[in-house]
Scaffold this motif. Sequence first.
Motif, mmCIF file in Angstrom:
data_model
loop_
_atom_site.group_PDB
_atom_site.id
_atom_site.type_symbol
_atom_site.label_atom_id
_atom_site.label_comp_id
_atom_site.label_asym_id
_atom_site.label_seq_id
_atom_site.Cartn_x
_atom_site.Cartn_y
_atom_site.Cartn_z
ATOM 1 N N VAL A 47 -15.620 -55.753 16.405
ATOM 2 C CA VAL A 47 -14.696 -56.243 15.786
ATOM 3 C C VAL A 47 -14.747 -57.516 15.952
ATOM 4 O O VAL A 47 -14.817 -58.573 14.733
ATOM 5 N N LEU A 48 -14.665 -58.146 16.967
ATOM 6 C CA LEU A 48 -14.570 -59.793 17.286
ATOM 7 C C LEU A 48 -15.852 -60.318 17.097
ATOM 8 O O LEU A 48 -15.653 -61.457 16.742
ATOM 9 N N SER A 49 -16.926 -59.744 17.201
ATOM 10 C CA SER A 49 -18.237 -60.428 16.805
ATOM 11 C C SER A 49 -18.144 -60.762 15.408
ATOM 12 O O SER A 49 -18.789 -61.727 15.042
ATOM 13 N N LYS A 50 -17.646 -59.676 14.711
ATOM 14 C CA LYS A 50 -17.916 -60.126 13.167
ATOM 15 C C LYS A 50 -16.735 -61.102 12.751
ATOM 16 O O LYS A 50 -17.253 -62.055 11.904
ATOM 17 N N LYS A 51 -15.601 -61.306 13.554
ATOM 18 C CA LYS A 51 -14.625 -62.170 13.244
ATOM 19 C C LYS A 51 -15.218 -63.654 13.504
ATOM 20 O O LYS A 51 -14.901 -64.549 12.802
ATOM 21 N N ARG A 52 -15.790 -63.532 14.792
ATOM 22 C CA ARG A 52 -16.261 -65.020 15.330
ATOM 23 C C ARG A 52 -17.341 -65.365 14.216
ATOM 24 O O ARG A 52 -17.623 -66.495 13.805
ATOM 25 N N SER A 53 -18.321 -64.572 13.909
ATOM 26 C CA SER A 53 -19.429 -65.031 13.126
ATOM 27 C C SER A 53 -18.909 -65.318 11.634
ATOM 28 O O SER A 53 -19.519 -66.369 11.056
ATOM 29 N N ALA A 54 -17.947 -64.823 11.194
ATOM 30 C CA ALA A 54 -17.240 -65.097 9.886
ATOM 31 C C ALA A 54 -16.277 -66.456 9.862
ATOM 32 O O ALA A 54 -16.017 -67.078 9.063
ATOM 33 N N GLY A 55 -16.303 -66.959 11.179
ATOM 34 C CA GLY A 55 -15.563 -68.518 11.239
ATOM 35 C C GLY A 55 -13.933 -68.050 11.424
ATOM 36 O O GLY A 55 -13.380 -69.380 11.475
ATOM 37 N N SER A 56 -13.422 -66.899 11.605
ATOM 38 C CA SER A 56 -12.038 -66.811 11.983
ATOM 39 C C SER A 56 -11.327 -67.473 12.951
ATOM 40 O O SER A 56 -12.207 -67.305 14.096
ATOM 41 N N THR A 57 -10.381 -68.095 12.932
ATOM 42 C CA THR A 57 -9.680 -68.634 13.970
ATOM 43 C C THR A 57 -8.378 -68.047 14.397
ATOM 44 O O THR A 57 -8.059 -67.849 15.370
ATOM 45 N N HIS A 58 -7.797 -67.289 13.411
ATOM 46 C CA HIS A 58 -6.729 -66.638 13.703
ATOM 47 C C HIS A 58 -6.571 -65.146 13.140
ATOM 48 O O HIS A 58 -6.589 -65.108 12.004
ATOM 49 N N VAL A 59 -6.668 -64.212 14.147
ATOM 50 C CA VAL A 59 -6.706 -62.806 13.422
ATOM 51 C C VAL A 59 -5.655 -61.830 14.062
ATOM 52 O O VAL A 59 -5.227 -61.906 14.865
ATOM 53 N N VAL A 60 -5.290 -61.022 13.024
ATOM 54 C CA VAL A 60 -4.311 -59.820 13.351
ATOM 55 C C VAL A 60 -5.089 -58.621 13.394
ATOM 56 O O VAL A 60 -5.854 -58.365 12.292
ATOM 57 N N ILE A 61 -5.047 -57.797 14.453
ATOM 58 C CA ILE A 61 -5.594 -56.532 14.509
ATOM 59 C C ILE A 61 -4.769 -55.472 14.582
ATOM 60 O O ILE A 61 -3.722 -55.393 15.284
ATOM 61 N N ARG A 102 -1.698 -50.085 23.474
ATOM 62 C CA ARG A 102 -1.304 -51.127 24.295
ATOM 63 C C ARG A 102 -2.488 -51.796 25.226
ATOM 64 O O ARG A 102 -2.473 -53.066 25.151
ATOM 65 N N LYS A 103 -3.060 -50.955 25.876
ATOM 66 C CA LYS A 103 -4.279 -51.304 26.741
ATOM 67 C C LYS A 103 -5.188 -52.008 25.466
ATOM 68 O O LYS A 103 -5.817 -53.087 26.149
ATOM 69 N N LEU A 104 -5.747 -51.520 24.636
ATOM 70 C CA LEU A 104 -6.621 -51.980 23.607
ATOM 71 C C LEU A 104 -6.209 -53.420 23.133
ATOM 72 O O LEU A 104 -7.022 -54.430 23.211
ATOM 73 N N ALA A 105 -4.728 -53.471 23.138
ATOM 74 C CA ALA A 105 -4.368 -54.653 22.105
ATOM 75 C C ALA A 105 -4.394 -55.920 23.392
ATOM 76 O O ALA A 105 -4.923 -56.973 23.094
ATOM 77 N N ASP A 106 -4.061 -55.447 24.468
ATOM 78 C CA ASP A 106 -4.216 -56.410 25.603
ATOM 79 C C ASP A 106 -5.766 -56.915 25.843
ATOM 80 O O ASP A 106 -6.136 -58.109 26.124
ATOM 81 N N ASP A 107 -6.607 -55.981 25.921
ATOM 82 C CA ASP A 107 -7.985 -56.520 26.066
ATOM 83 C C ASP A 107 -8.590 -57.198 25.084
ATOM 84 O O ASP A 107 -9.441 -58.021 25.016
ATOM 85 N N LEU A 108 -8.099 -56.898 23.774
ATOM 86 C CA LEU A 108 -8.539 -57.652 22.349
ATOM 87 C C LEU A 108 -8.159 -58.928 22.449
ATOM 88 O O LEU A 108 -8.966 -60.064 22.351
ATOM 89 N N LYS A 109 -6.810 -59.327 22.906
ATOM 90 C CA LYS A 109 -6.487 -60.789 23.106
ATOM 91 C C LYS A 109 -7.215 -61.475 24.193
ATOM 92 O O LYS A 109 -7.475 -62.623 24.168
ATOM 93 N N ARG A 110 -7.592 -60.852 25.306
ATOM 94 C CA ARG A 110 -8.270 -61.240 26.320
ATOM 95 C C ARG A 110 -9.796 -61.765 25.822
ATOM 96 O O ARG A 110 -10.077 -62.945 26.083
ATOM 97 N N VAL A 111 -10.372 -60.867 25.257
ATOM 98 C CA VAL A 111 -11.681 -61.135 24.647
ATOM 99 C C VAL A 111 -11.700 -62.268 23.520
ATOM 100 O O VAL A 111 -12.490 -63.332 23.595
ATOM 101 N N GLY A 112 -10.695 -62.213 22.740
ATOM 102 C CA GLY A 112 -10.343 -63.159 21.913
ATOM 103 C C GLY A 112 -10.095 -64.471 22.248
ATOM 104 O O GLY A 112 -10.837 -65.674 21.765
ATOM 105 N N ASP A 113 -9.481 -64.639 23.272
ATOM 106 C CA ASP A 113 -9.202 -65.880 24.358
ATOM 107 C C ASP A 113 -10.588 -66.552 24.772
ATOM 108 O O ASP A 113 -10.693 -67.754 24.482
#
Length: 492
Positions: free
Chosen positions: A261-275, A292-303
């Motif tokens: 998910v996040l590699s595609k978003k980063r490649s697309a130039g996204s800065t603010h993402v809602v998952i 909840r665990k997946l949400a927490d980990d997604l935020k950390r990888v996004g940071d």
Amino acid sequence: MQLEAVTIDIGTSRPLVLLNTVDADELGAHPLDRVRIEHDEETTTGIVKRTDELVEPGTIGVTEPLSRVRGTVDVTLAGKPRSVRYIRRKLDDVELQPHELETIVRHIHEDRLSDIELGAYASAVYTNGFSLDETKHLTEAMSDVGQRLTWDAPVIADKHSVGGVAGNCVTPVMVAIVTAAGLTMPKTSSRAVTSPAGTADVMEVFCDVEFTTDEIESIVTETNGCLVWGGGVDLSPVDDKIIRAENPLSIDPPGQLMASVLSKKRSAGSTHVVIDIPYGEGSKVESLVAARKLADDLKRVGDHLDMDVSCAITHGADPIGRGIGPVLEARDVLAVLEGDGPESLRLKSVRLANILLEHCGVDASAVDALESGRALEQFGRIVAAQNGDPDIKSSDLEPGAESTTVRAERSGIATRVDNRQLCDLARRAGAPLDTRAGLVIHRTASERVEDDDPLYTIHAETPAKLAEAEALADRLEPIQVRSKADALVERR
């Protein structure tokens, strides 16, 4: 060994070479070994298949990815790539270092792994998982391969759903609302892989979805957004190859999912993402704790990637909308934009759009955008920019003419709606390749049902496909109806 290279079509996108068993024995080459091919001052690697008939001795057959290899070439036995050793380490549950993950990603991108080795990678990740650090480095490595889109706007909005819910086509509605509010949202989406419709399949009902990078930039400049197929541009291309290895096993481990998910978003130039993380029985994420665990980990990888990620944990036990399949979901989308349509699709689209607007610091209301007609007008602008008809109406979209309605055999309560079974039925009816095939859902969980009430209608484009779906429907129970007493017993 010198051999004469000839191109041979065996229907594969893999860099395979075919060696006659006589030449293979002389080289000591076994199936799935590698050979190094030197030609025109260039060195190429191919994966070996042995044959007695398809190529003559003295000849090496090369598949389409190696079609540039021509004439007389020098062929020698090559060793396995280092990435195979790293995959074996992950099979042994060893945490991989950044350079090891980068090597695996690079070799997948270069098609240096066989299908079996790629399957071993998918199995290793499924069995042993990734640590958060591994996921961060994998995501970075995947997004560094392929194209990267860049935009002038300081805020680039984006949205993704981890999937698993039938009819969950909120993305076109969200893009219309968010871009009508002035945000830039260049949305790249996928086609269906195992579902009855991906967002790109739904949008293709309205307009073209395959564009070059330059064309996408032009559409976004004109309209603030787009709804295009991500496979048309080279964004995190390794992700698509890993998904092809996961699909036969029906696996999607959390670490790989986050990297995807996040590699595609980063490649697309996204800065603010809602998952969107739907959870519930039959969904990809089945418990609130796991969501909840997946949400927490997604935020950390996004940071880690300098992306501002916000997660919405949503109810995923029921379908969203009433239609399942490209045309039927497109009809729901347009009906919501027109001010009508399924309430479940409208409410979820509004909720996620409001989260994204707030996340991007925009003071606007998704409800106002819908009720004023601005979102519908904006959707028409995007459709027109993508070579479609901006004046199309939801009433113009007709499902397949071959149909049958499955009815309740008792009165009671719809106690359970199974997303997987509904999707299986829609695919058996022909979706997504038959765009007008699919299902219309008439009842959702907790609704009162009377004897002979319609539960769902199957639509197909041919009598044969309808018969196949009907045969499957006889063996499934995607919408369970129980008497009130039975429902209470089941809950206990």
